[in-house]
Design a protein around this motif. Structure first.
Motif, PDB file in Angstrom:
ATOM      1  N   GLU A   6     -23.202 -35.905 -50.081  1.00 32.52           N
ATOM      2  CA  GLU A   6     -22.533 -34.478 -49.408  1.00 32.52           C
ATOM      3  C   GLU A   6     -23.347 -34.079 -48.483  1.00 32.52           C
ATOM      4  OE1 GLU A   6     -21.460 -34.436 -53.900  1.00 32.52           O
ATOM      5  OE2 GLU A   6     -22.990 -34.968 -52.668  1.00 32.52           O
ATOM      6  N   CYS A  22     -18.638 -35.108 -46.889  1.00 35.79           N
ATOM      7  CA  CYS A  22     -18.890 -36.351 -47.887  1.00 35.79           C
ATOM      8  C   CYS A  22     -18.612 -37.434 -47.342  1.00 35.79           C
ATOM      9  CB  CYS A  22     -17.899 -35.948 -49.065  1.00 35.79           C
ATOM     10  SG  CYS A  22     -18.111 -37.223 -50.640  1.00 35.79           S
ATOM     11  N   TRP A  36     -13.134 -32.013 -54.268  1.00 38.77           N
ATOM     12  CA  TRP A  36     -14.335 -30.990 -54.163  1.00 38.77           C
ATOM     13  C   TRP A  36     -14.258 -30.119 -55.397  1.00 38.77           C
ATOM     14  CZ3 TRP A  36     -18.214 -31.481 -51.120  1.00 38.77           C
ATOM     15  CH2 TRP A  36     -17.928 -32.341 -49.794  1.00 38.77           C
ATOM     16  N   ARG A  38     -17.185 -27.363 -57.829  1.00 34.94           N
ATOM     17  CA  ARG A  38     -18.058 -26.840 -57.867  1.00 34.94           C
ATOM     18  C   ARG A  38     -18.895 -26.046 -59.033  1.00 34.94           C
ATOM     19  NH1 ARG A  38     -15.532 -21.277 -54.631  1.00 34.94           N
ATOM     20  NH2 ARG A  38     -14.495 -20.531 -56.349  1.00 34.94           N
ATOM     21  N   ILE A  70      -9.146 -28.900 -47.127  1.00 36.43           N
ATOM     22  CA  ILE A  70      -9.555 -30.072 -47.146  1.00 36.43           C
ATOM     23  C   ILE A  70      -8.856 -31.065 -46.234  1.00 36.43           C
ATOM     24  CG2 ILE A  70      -8.127 -30.671 -49.180  1.00 36.43           C
ATOM     25  CD1 ILE A  70     -10.275 -32.315 -50.539  1.00 36.43           C
ATOM     26  N   LEU A  81     -14.434 -30.349 -46.416  1.00 40.69           N
ATOM     27  CA  LEU A  81     -14.182 -29.032 -47.035  1.00 40.69           C
ATOM     28  C   LEU A  81     -14.563 -28.145 -46.046  1.00 40.69           C
ATOM     29  CD1 LEU A  81     -12.605 -27.980 -49.311  1.00 40.69           C
ATOM     30  CD2 LEU A  81     -14.926 -27.365 -50.342  1.00 40.69           C
ATOM     31  N   TYR A  94     -21.706 -27.679 -54.900  1.00 46.00           N
ATOM     32  CA  TYR A  94     -20.478 -28.218 -54.591  1.00 46.00           C
ATOM     33  C   TYR A  94     -20.398 -29.789 -54.485  1.00 46.00           C
ATOM     34  CZ  TYR A  94     -18.409 -23.839 -53.096  1.00 46.00           C
ATOM     35  OH  TYR A  94     -17.651 -22.518 -53.090  1.00 46.00           O
ATOM     36  N   CYS A  96     -18.715 -33.540 -54.327  1.00 48.69           N
ATOM     37  CA  CYS A  96     -17.245 -34.428 -53.862  1.00 48.69           C
ATOM     38  C   CYS A  96     -17.232 -35.374 -55.009  1.00 48.69           C
ATOM     39  CB  CYS A  96     -17.223 -34.811 -52.506  1.00 48.69           C
ATOM     40  SG  CYS A  96     -18.269 -36.076 -52.154  1.00 48.69           S
TER      41      CYS A  96
END
Length: 122
Positions: A6, A22, A36, A38, A70, A81, A94, A96
């Motif tokens: 990422e 990503c 994605w 978080r 996305i 994103l 965050y 991926c």
């Protein structure tokens, strides 16, 4: 095997925008659904958005609908994103992930990146 990296995180003021990327390497990128997630300090990791391998289907957490988008570029083996109208509550690391199903469920994703920090100041 798939490796995910990422990038694009950082510090932004509330109302601002960031675009996370990503980059995937390894097996053919287009086979995989990408998600994605978080994780905020002291909280569990949560789903944010997902896109099918074909790019034809996308899913979002309710609180980010209309603000986050996305998208994927199979030629570049990269998923993005785009985050607009950021809020302090979007602050998190965050991640991926790649998996065989386009789903909100973390356990369905096999491969994970190391994460990128997003901090939104008020």
């Amino acid at each position: 095997q798939v490796q995910l990296v990422e990038s694009g995180g950082g510090l932004v003021q509330a109302g601002g925008s960031l675009r996370l990327a990503c980059a995937a390497s390894g097996r053919t990128f287009s086979y995989y659904a990408m998600g994605w997630f978080r994780q905020a300090p002291g909280k569990e990791r949560e789903f944010v958005a997902a896109i099918s391998g074909s790019g034809g289907n996308t899913y979002y957490k309710d609180s980010v609908k209309g603000r986050f988008t996305i998208s994927g570029d199979n030629a570049k083996n990269t998923v993005y994103l785009q985050m607009n109208s950021l809020k302090p509550e979007d602050t998190a690391v965050y991640y991926c992930a790649a998996g065989w199903r386009t789903t909100q469920t973390m356990s369905s994703y096999t491969y994970w990146g190391q994460g990128t920090q997003v901090t939104v100041s008020s």
